[in-house]
Design an enzyme around this catalytic site. Structure first.
Site, PDB file in Angstrom:
ATOM      1  N   THR A 196      43.246  39.812  45.624  1.00  0.00           N
ATOM      2  CA  THR A 196      43.131  38.590  45.335  1.00  0.00           C
ATOM      3  C   THR A 196      42.412  37.873  44.442  1.00  0.00           C
ATOM      4  O   THR A 196      41.226  38.706  44.343  1.00  0.00           O
ATOM      5  CB  THR A 196      43.125  37.746  46.618  1.00  0.00           C
ATOM      6  OG1 THR A 196      43.045  36.144  46.284  1.00  0.00           O
ATOM      7  CG2 THR A 196      41.995  37.922  47.501  1.00  0.00           C
ATOM      8  N   ASP A 197      42.575  36.915  43.700  1.00  0.00           N
ATOM      9  CA  ASP A 197      41.801  36.347  42.632  1.00  0.00           C
ATOM     10  C   ASP A 197      40.376  35.578  43.559  1.00  0.00           C
ATOM     11  O   ASP A 197      39.190  35.435  42.858  1.00  0.00           O
ATOM     12  CB  ASP A 197      42.342  35.190  41.864  1.00  0.00           C
ATOM     13  CG  ASP A 197      42.776  34.062  42.336  1.00  0.00           C
ATOM     14  OD1 ASP A 197      42.887  34.003  43.708  1.00  0.00           O
ATOM     15  OD2 ASP A 197      43.452  33.319  41.497  1.00  0.00           O
ATOM     16  N   GLU A 198      40.574  35.617  44.542  1.00  0.00           N
ATOM     17  CA  GLU A 198      39.339  34.903  45.359  1.00  0.00           C
ATOM     18  C   GLU A 198      38.121  36.016  45.598  1.00  0.00           C
ATOM     19  O   GLU A 198      37.421  34.952  45.952  1.00  0.00           O
ATOM     20  CB  GLU A 198      39.796  34.465  46.949  1.00  0.00           C
ATOM     21  CG  GLU A 198      41.253  33.418  46.860  1.00  0.00           C
ATOM     22  CD  GLU A 198      41.537  32.844  48.093  1.00  0.00           C
ATOM     23  OE1 GLU A 198      40.668  32.943  49.142  1.00  0.00           O
ATOM     24  OE2 GLU A 198      42.432  32.176  48.163  1.00  0.00           O
ATOM     25  N   TYR A 227      37.739  35.255  54.722  1.00  0.00           N
ATOM     26  CA  TYR A 227      38.899  36.140  53.952  1.00  0.00           C
ATOM     27  C   TYR A 227      38.566  36.815  52.855  1.00  0.00           C
ATOM     28  O   TYR A 227      38.806  37.982  52.564  1.00  0.00           O
ATOM     29  CB  TYR A 227      39.929  35.287  53.938  1.00  0.00           C
ATOM     30  CG  TYR A 227      41.217  35.459  52.925  1.00  0.00           C
ATOM     31  CD1 TYR A 227      41.988  36.693  53.337  1.00  0.00           C
ATOM     32  CD2 TYR A 227      41.299  35.008  51.715  1.00  0.00           C
ATOM     33  CE1 TYR A 227      42.900  37.227  52.493  1.00  0.00           C
ATOM     34  CE2 TYR A 227      42.363  35.593  50.880  1.00  0.00           C
ATOM     35  CZ  TYR A 227      42.927  36.756  51.353  1.00  0.00           C
ATOM     36  OH  TYR A 227      43.937  36.979  50.414  1.00  0.00           O
ATOM     37  N   LYS A 260      38.363  40.556  51.672  1.00  0.00           N
ATOM     38  CA  LYS A 260      39.128  41.335  50.340  1.00  0.00           C
ATOM     39  C   LYS A 260      38.103  42.201  49.334  1.00  0.00           C
ATOM     40  O   LYS A 260      38.502  43.038  48.951  1.00  0.00           O
ATOM     41  CB  LYS A 260      39.987  40.495  49.794  1.00  0.00           C
ATOM     42  CG  LYS A 260      41.253  39.807  50.722  1.00  0.00           C
ATOM     43  CD  LYS A 260      42.085  40.836  51.123  1.00  0.00           C
ATOM     44  CE  LYS A 260      43.068  41.346  49.897  1.00  0.00           C
ATOM     45  NZ  LYS A 260      43.963  42.336  50.590  1.00  0.00           N
TER      46      LYS A 260
HETATM   47  P1  NAD Z   1      51.021  37.449  55.016  1.00  0.00           P
HETATM   48  O1  NAD Z   1      50.131  36.952  56.078  1.00  0.00           O
HETATM   49  O2  NAD Z   1      52.268  36.840  54.681  1.00  0.00           O
HETATM   50  O3  NAD Z   1      51.436  38.905  55.384  1.00  0.00           O
HETATM   51  C1  NAD Z   1      50.616  40.039  55.850  1.00  0.00           C
HETATM   52  C2  NAD Z   1      51.329  40.997  56.495  1.00  0.00           C
HETATM   53  O4  NAD Z   1      50.547  42.092  57.029  1.00  0.00           O
HETATM   54  C3  NAD Z   1      52.113  40.635  57.869  1.00  0.00           C
HETATM   55  O5  NAD Z   1      53.318  41.332  57.782  1.00  0.00           O
HETATM   56  C4  NAD Z   1      51.203  41.263  58.911  1.00  0.00           C
HETATM   57  O6  NAD Z   1      52.294  41.427  60.244  1.00  0.00           O
HETATM   58  C5  NAD Z   1      50.805  42.479  58.346  1.00  0.00           C
HETATM   59  N1  NAD Z   1      49.612  43.047  59.061  1.00  0.00           N
HETATM   60  C6  NAD Z   1      48.206  42.231  59.228  1.00  0.00           C
HETATM   61  N2  NAD Z   1      47.511  43.131  59.759  1.00  0.00           N
HETATM   62  C7  NAD Z   1      48.200  44.169  59.940  1.00  0.00           C
HETATM   63  C8  NAD Z   1      47.624  45.506  60.480  1.00  0.00           C
HETATM   64  N3  NAD Z   1      46.356  45.692  61.110  1.00  0.00           N
HETATM   65  N4  NAD Z   1      48.561  46.559  60.260  1.00  0.00           N
HETATM   66  C9  NAD Z   1      49.686  46.257  59.771  1.00  0.00           C
HETATM   67  N5  NAD Z   1      49.949  45.240  59.357  1.00  0.00           N
HETATM   68  C10 NAD Z   1      49.550  44.109  59.431  1.00  0.00           C
HETATM   69  O7  NAD Z   1      50.368  37.768  53.771  1.00  0.00           O
HETATM   70  P2  NAD Z   1      50.782  37.735  52.149  1.00  0.00           P
HETATM   71  O8  NAD Z   1      50.363  36.319  51.421  1.00  0.00           O
HETATM   72  O9  NAD Z   1      52.000  38.099  51.975  1.00  0.00           O
HETATM   73  O10 NAD Z   1      49.793  38.383  51.272  1.00  0.00           O
HETATM   74  C11 NAD Z   1      49.964  40.234  51.298  1.00  0.00           C
HETATM   75  C12 NAD Z   1      48.852  40.565  50.411  1.00  0.00           C
HETATM   76  O11 NAD Z   1      48.565  40.144  49.209  1.00  0.00           O
HETATM   77  C13 NAD Z   1      47.474  40.580  51.060  1.00  0.00           C
HETATM   78  O12 NAD Z   1      46.596  41.510  50.870  1.00  0.00           O
HETATM   79  C14 NAD Z   1      46.756  39.259  50.366  1.00  0.00           C
HETATM   80  O13 NAD Z   1      45.262  39.307  50.183  1.00  0.00           O
HETATM   81  C15 NAD Z   1      47.320  39.346  49.006  1.00  0.00           C
HETATM   82  N6  NAD Z   1      47.339  38.450  48.118  1.00  0.00           N
HETATM   83  C16 NAD Z   1      48.079  37.424  48.784  1.00  0.00           C
HETATM   84  C17 NAD Z   1      48.108  36.050  47.825  1.00  0.00           C
HETATM   85  C18 NAD Z   1      48.847  34.801  48.137  1.00  0.00           C
HETATM   86  O14 NAD Z   1      49.026  33.794  47.451  1.00  0.00           O
HETATM   87  N7  NAD Z   1      49.447  34.909  49.465  1.00  0.00           N
HETATM   88  C19 NAD Z   1      47.609  36.159  46.317  1.00  0.00           C
HETATM   89  C20 NAD Z   1      47.024  37.316  45.897  1.00  0.00           C
HETATM   90  C21 NAD Z   1      46.757  38.393  46.699  1.00  0.00           C
HETATM   91  O1  TDX Z   2      47.843  21.545  54.288  1.00  0.00           O
HETATM   92  C1  TDX Z   2      46.942  22.146  53.360  1.00  0.00           C
HETATM   93  N1  TDX Z   2      46.418  21.048  52.263  1.00  0.00           N
HETATM   94  C2  TDX Z   2      45.792  21.384  51.332  1.00  0.00           C
HETATM   95  O2  TDX Z   2      45.434  20.604  50.557  1.00  0.00           O
HETATM   96  C3  TDX Z   2      46.740  23.497  53.002  1.00  0.00           C
HETATM   97  C4  TDX Z   2      47.182  24.445  54.016  1.00  0.00           C
HETATM   98  C5  TDX Z   2      46.111  23.726  51.934  1.00  0.00           C
HETATM   99  N2  TDX Z   2      45.550  23.050  51.169  1.00  0.00           N
HETATM  100  C6  TDX Z   2      44.938  23.406  49.766  1.00  0.00           C
HETATM  101  C7  TDX Z   2      43.723  24.387  50.012  1.00  0.00           C
HETATM  102  C8  TDX Z   2      43.747  25.046  48.741  1.00  0.00           C
HETATM  103  O3  TDX Z   2      43.037  24.585  47.761  1.00  0.00           O
HETATM  104  O4  TDX Z   2      45.725  24.000  49.197  1.00  0.00           O
HETATM  105  C9  TDX Z   2      45.036  24.990  48.331  1.00  0.00           C
HETATM  106  C10 TDX Z   2      46.160  26.143  48.739  1.00  0.00           C
HETATM  107  O5  TDX Z   2      46.012  26.430  50.016  1.00  0.00           O
HETATM  108  P1  TDX Z   2      46.322  28.016  50.735  1.00  0.00           P
HETATM  109  O6  TDX Z   2      47.919  27.821  50.690  1.00  0.00           O
HETATM  110  O7  TDX Z   2      45.749  28.053  52.298  1.00  0.00           O
HETATM  111  O8  TDX Z   2      45.993  29.007  49.714  1.00  0.00           O
HETATM  112  P2  TDX Z   2      44.378  29.547  49.257  1.00  0.00           P
HETATM  113  O9  TDX Z   2      43.589  29.449  50.251  1.00  0.00           O
HETATM  114  O10 TDX Z   2      44.259  29.022  48.045  1.00  0.00           O
HETATM  115  O11 TDX Z   2      44.843  31.154  49.413  1.00  0.00           O
HETATM  116  C11 TDX Z   2      46.119  31.781  48.950  1.00  0.00           C
HETATM  117  O12 TDX Z   2      46.030  32.244  47.664  1.00  0.00           O
HETATM  118  C12 TDX Z   2      44.984  33.306  47.520  1.00  0.00           C
HETATM  119  C13 TDX Z   2      46.628  32.659  49.915  1.00  0.00           C
HETATM  120  O13 TDX Z   2      46.593  32.085  51.083  1.00  0.00           O
HETATM  121  C14 TDX Z   2      45.442  34.086  50.001  1.00  0.00           C
HETATM  122  O14 TDX Z   2      46.088  34.997  50.913  1.00  0.00           O
HETATM  123  C15 TDX Z   2      45.570  34.419  48.344  1.00  0.00           C
HETATM  124  O15 TDX Z   2      44.294  35.383  48.418  1.00  0.00           O
END
Ligand code: NAD
Ligand code: TDX
Length: 331
Positions: free
Chosen positions: A120-122, A147, A151
């Protein structure tokens, strides 16, 4: 290619499985623990002769060793992914994101299997609103939450295993994803489903925090591009020039759903809330020729709203418990 996709029953991993079936001839094994964030339904409709699910933990060294040995490459998505949860209880984040990644690294090292690590960019911390710079591959790590720190730790492990043990790995750091199959705890699905339910959307603090939105399909095509064309040991940043502040996104959702654009509540801000993320993905575009398909955030959002309207059965069971947990924290 026989691919092992960890976390393939989660939001982005399941979108990647759909991408693989539609765009490549890969065979896929999903390894997923099926935590609260996963769903079997997200893999429904995929051909069983090409996609199979193994329910298990990436921290289970014996299981991971056996599965890695049976595949040509591992694409590692599995993680605890929600910042707010990491503030309530960091422990599973350390276990899955750090120990789990270590477990996968040891298996790919032993069997000489290619790895792509999804991050992630975080990990880079945050930017000022008026900073002309965006994150790039050389930005120093500076994570803010449990988190993002976990990462960042996983990224450092992958780089160390490349350098010290010659593991064949690439890494990517992507910005905020949106699209189908995202859990209702996350910002965009939470607000869409709130409006469907007649609840008011919830904006943390003043809502000036900026996120750089990319559709999950574009993330998938970028990961496939890096897996097939990327240089071993290298990191690629993935983003689609989609900067929006949270206030703008809530207003867009309300307008697209036929509501007044001020029909939302300001709620308690997130502790340590990162101000702005912004990705410079020019390396990925220049060196590997990748381009996003979803260039217009409003139309991608409109399709996502339609998807949540059409898939109420999928998210309905989680909605009340997610909202009660937020309400108990004043969010
Ligand atoms: P998500 O929470 O929707 O899915 C995570 C999945 O991993 C789930 O299916 C969960 O059951 C599985 N999991 C968790 N712990 C596990 C374990 N110990 N063993 C096996 N499986 C396990 O997450 P997401 O949003 O789909 O993110 C997926 C990946 O992408 C993560 O590595 C996250 O850091 C990265 N990422 C997410 C975002 C975003 O915006 N959501 C952005 C950049 C990177
Ligand atoms: O109810 C809400 N109201 C609100 O203002 C929630 C749930 C979030 N927010 C804000 C927090 C953040 O500034 O919205 C923005 C996005 O929040 P999230 O969806 O929780 O995402 P963020 O914390 O930015 O992280 C996401 O992007 C990077 C993913 O969850 C991570 O897994 C990924 O690495």
């Amino acid at each position: 290619m026989r691919l092992l996709v960890t976390g393939g029953a989660g939001f982005i991993g399941s979108n990647f499985c759909h991408y693989l079936v539609g765009q490549t001839d890969s065979e896929v094994t999903v390894l997923d623990k099926l935590t609260y964030a996963a769903s079997r339904e997200s893999l429904q409709g995929l051909p069983s002769e090409r996609v199979s699910l193994v329910v298990g933990d990436i921290c289970d060294a014996d299981l991971v060793d056996r599965l890695v040995d049976e595949h040509d490459a591992v694409v590692h998505y599995a993680a605890e992914s929600h910042n707010d949860n990491s503030l309530s209880d960091p422990s599973p984040f350390i276990q899955t994101n750090i120990v789990g990644t270590f477990t996968i690294l040891e298996a790919v090292r032993k069997h000489g299997v290619r790895l792509h690590h999804v991050s992630t960019d975080e990990v880079y911390g945050d930017l000022e609103l008026d900073d002309p710079d965006r994150f790039c591959e050389t930005t120093p790590y500076n994570p803010s939450s449990p988190y993002s720190a976990s990462k960042a730790g996983s990224d450092h492990l992958v780089r160390a295993w490349v350098r010290s043990f010659g593991v064949q790995a690439t890494l990517s750091n992507c910005s905020n994803n949106y699209g189908p199959w995202q859990h209702v705890e996350k910002f965009i699905p939470r607000q869409i489903t709130n409006v469907i339910d007649g609840r008011r959307p919830k904006l943390y603090g003043a809502g000036l925090n900026v996120r750089d939105w990319i559709h999950a399909d574009d993330h998938s095509s970028a990961v496939w591009t890096i897996l097939t064309k990327g240089e071993i040991g290298q990191t690629y940043l993935i983003g689609a020039d989609g900067e929006q502040n949270n206030l703008e996104v809530i207003r867009m959702i309300l307008t697209l759903m036929g509501q007044p654009d001020d029909a939302f509540d300001h709620v308690t801000d997130r502790a340590g809330h990162d101000l702005r993320y912004a990705i410079d993905s020019s390396r990925l575009r220049r060196e590997l020729g990748w381009r996003p398909v979803y260039r217009d955030f409003a139309s991608g959002l409109e399709r996502t709203i339609a998807w949540y309207r059409e898939h109420e059965d999928w998210w309905r069971g989680h909605k009340d418990s997610v909202e009660s947990a937020y309400a108990s924290k004043g969010q």
